[in-house]
Design an enzyme around this catalytic site. Sequence first.
Site, PDB file in Angstrom:
ATOM      1  CE  LYS A 120      43.111  38.919  44.436  1.00 14.74           C
ATOM      2  NZ  LYS A 120      42.405  39.123  42.705  1.00 14.74           N
ATOM      3  CE  LYS A 204      35.811  41.752  47.065  1.00 14.29           C
ATOM      4  NZ  LYS A 204      37.780  41.661  46.399  1.00 14.29           N
ATOM      5  CE  LYS A 207      36.446  38.445  38.601  1.00 14.67           C
ATOM      6  NZ  LYS A 207      37.277  38.567  37.036  1.00 14.67           N
TER       7      LYS A 207
HETATM    8  P1  TYM Z   1      38.380  42.214  38.862  1.00 19.58           P
HETATM    9  O1  TYM Z   1      38.671  41.325  37.561  1.00 19.58           O
HETATM   10  O2  TYM Z   1      39.341  41.705  40.232  1.00 19.58           O
HETATM   11  O3  TYM Z   1      37.355  42.849  39.094  1.00 19.58           O
HETATM   12  C1  TYM Z   1      36.764  43.561  38.733  1.00 19.58           C
HETATM   13  C2  TYM Z   1      36.047  44.739  38.404  1.00 19.58           C
HETATM   14  O4  TYM Z   1      34.546  44.563  39.567  1.00 19.58           O
HETATM   15  C3  TYM Z   1      34.931  45.296  40.530  1.00 19.58           C
HETATM   16  N1  TYM Z   1      34.146  43.894  41.760  1.00 19.58           N
HETATM   17  C4  TYM Z   1      33.057  44.582  42.491  1.00 19.58           C
HETATM   18  N2  TYM Z   1      32.342  45.793  42.697  1.00 19.58           N
HETATM   19  C5  TYM Z   1      31.613  45.774  43.196  1.00 19.58           C
HETATM   20  N3  TYM Z   1      31.434  44.566  44.079  1.00 19.58           N
HETATM   21  C6  TYM Z   1      32.205  43.935  44.077  1.00 19.58           C
HETATM   22  N4  TYM Z   1      31.876  42.771  45.032  1.00 19.58           N
HETATM   23  C7  TYM Z   1      33.245  43.536  43.069  1.00 19.58           C
HETATM   24  N5  TYM Z   1      33.951  42.703  42.745  1.00 19.58           N
HETATM   25  C8  TYM Z   1      34.957  43.079  42.155  1.00 19.58           C
HETATM   26  C9  TYM Z   1      36.399  45.576  41.195  1.00 19.58           C
HETATM   27  O5  TYM Z   1      36.443  46.065  41.668  1.00 19.58           O
HETATM   28  C10 TYM Z   1      36.573  45.756  39.674  1.00 19.58           C
HETATM   29  O6  TYM Z   1      36.617  47.546  38.832  1.00 19.58           O
HETATM   30  N6  TYM Z   1      42.441  45.492  39.550  1.00 19.58           N
HETATM   31  C11 TYM Z   1      41.202  45.146  38.955  1.00 19.58           C
HETATM   32  C12 TYM Z   1      41.405  44.896  37.602  1.00 19.58           C
HETATM   33  C13 TYM Z   1      42.869  46.012  36.873  1.00 19.58           C
HETATM   34  C14 TYM Z   1      42.324  47.119  36.610  1.00 19.58           C
HETATM   35  C15 TYM Z   1      43.672  48.174  35.888  1.00 19.58           C
HETATM   36  C16 TYM Z   1      40.898  47.743  36.464  1.00 19.58           C
HETATM   37  C17 TYM Z   1      43.414  45.670  35.586  1.00 19.58           C
HETATM   38  N7  TYM Z   1      44.076  46.964  35.564  1.00 19.58           N
HETATM   39  C18 TYM Z   1      43.590  49.275  35.432  1.00 19.58           C
HETATM   40  C19 TYM Z   1      40.438  49.293  36.674  1.00 19.58           C
HETATM   41  C20 TYM Z   1      42.216  50.268  35.564  1.00 19.58           C
HETATM   42  C21 TYM Z   1      40.494  44.265  39.129  1.00 19.58           C
HETATM   43  O7  TYM Z   1      40.275  44.341  40.240  1.00 19.58           O
HETATM   44  O8  TYM Z   1      40.225  43.360  38.432  1.00 19.58           O
END
Ligand code: TYM
Length: 341
Positions: A120, A204, A207
């Site tokens: 990032k 991957k 967004k």
């Molecule tokens: P975020 O918003 O980037 O992603 C949210 C969730 O979606 C999953 N994900 C995917 N899974 C499969 N294939 C993909 N292409 C894909 N893109 C996204 C991510 O693995 C995630 O589960 N850092 C976390 C947010 C967070 C969090 C936490 C999660 C903040 N605090 C505490 C668990 C516990 C995240 O990746 O958000």
Amino acid sequence: MTAPSHKPLVFSGMQPTNTLHLGNYLGALKNWVRLQQTMDALYCVVDMHALTQDSGYGHAKDIAQATREVTAAYIASGVDPARAVLFNQSQVHEHAELAWVFNCVARLGWLDRMTQFKEKSGKHKERASVGLYTYPVLMAADILAYKATHVPVGEDQKQHLELARDIAQKFNSDFDAPDFFPLPEPVITGTATRVMSLRDGTKKMSKSDESDYSRINLTDDADAIAQKIRKARTDPAPLPDSEKGFEGRPEAENLVNIFAALADESRNATIARFAGQQFSSFKNELAELAVAKLTPIAAEMRRLLSDPAEIDGLLRRGAEKAHALSAPVLADVKRVVGFVS
Ligand code: TYM
């Protein structure tokens, strides 16, 4: 191993940045819905994390709207606010407070290894915010403010979860509080733990990809879904008849994984169903399935979003519950580290 003294508790979250996509749904949300049936769970919209992204920082209206959209997506996908505690992170100050303590526990060397920060921040690390750097520390605080034991996420979050375990372990040992925090376990299950871009099977689904054709958004209508699947990159060979046949064919593997996950069947069942067929006919069936599964979610999201005050009220009530659960943990943390109260 999580010590048996810790009550099983699920925690997970998503950032309110742009719209959620099929990766978020298959990689995480579907498991959240399953887990809430049998375990206590908290599901959070991590709006403070969203400030680390360009689309969040300095866009106050967008962050509020995205928070409501993500909340609506949770509920439309099956998260039940009567079963799980559903709230946004910034309303529960314990997350930020615990993150400070954890900033003092985590080591620079640990954060330097985080691959997501490297991706990032890109080439200009010195221009990245400190918030982006300590992002996984706040994530550890989200989980451990409730002493959560299970964290359903996609595969890309594995390293962040390992860091959360390292922080928990170091806190327990540095403050001579054995077993104070559980070591939270990632729950990464299903056939689509890493959904790939529809344009490039080695990247991957994300967004932040500039091409909207790379992902299926949860808000896409039937035409958009069908068109994106039709245009998805494939190769000229027919579908394979065994797992081995995916070698060197990441796009084929991704589409089969997506089908299996949407159909709630094993990968082998999907392979057997389409073995030897051309992509054109497989894509028609995949599009039909995706439209059937996803368009009701989009419709329910629209319905929920027509009443933003209702969503805000729901988040506020969830935040009160989350605060009631995390306040005693924070009080104990302060005692353990030696703050006078
Ligand atoms: P975020 O918003 O980037 O992603 C949210 C969730 O979606 C999953 N994900 C995917 N899974 C499969 N294939 C993909 N292409 C894909 N893109 C996204 C991510 O693995 C995630 O589960 N850092 C976390 C947010 C967070 C969090 C936490 C999660 C903040 N605090 C505490 C668990 C516990 C995240 O990746 O958000």
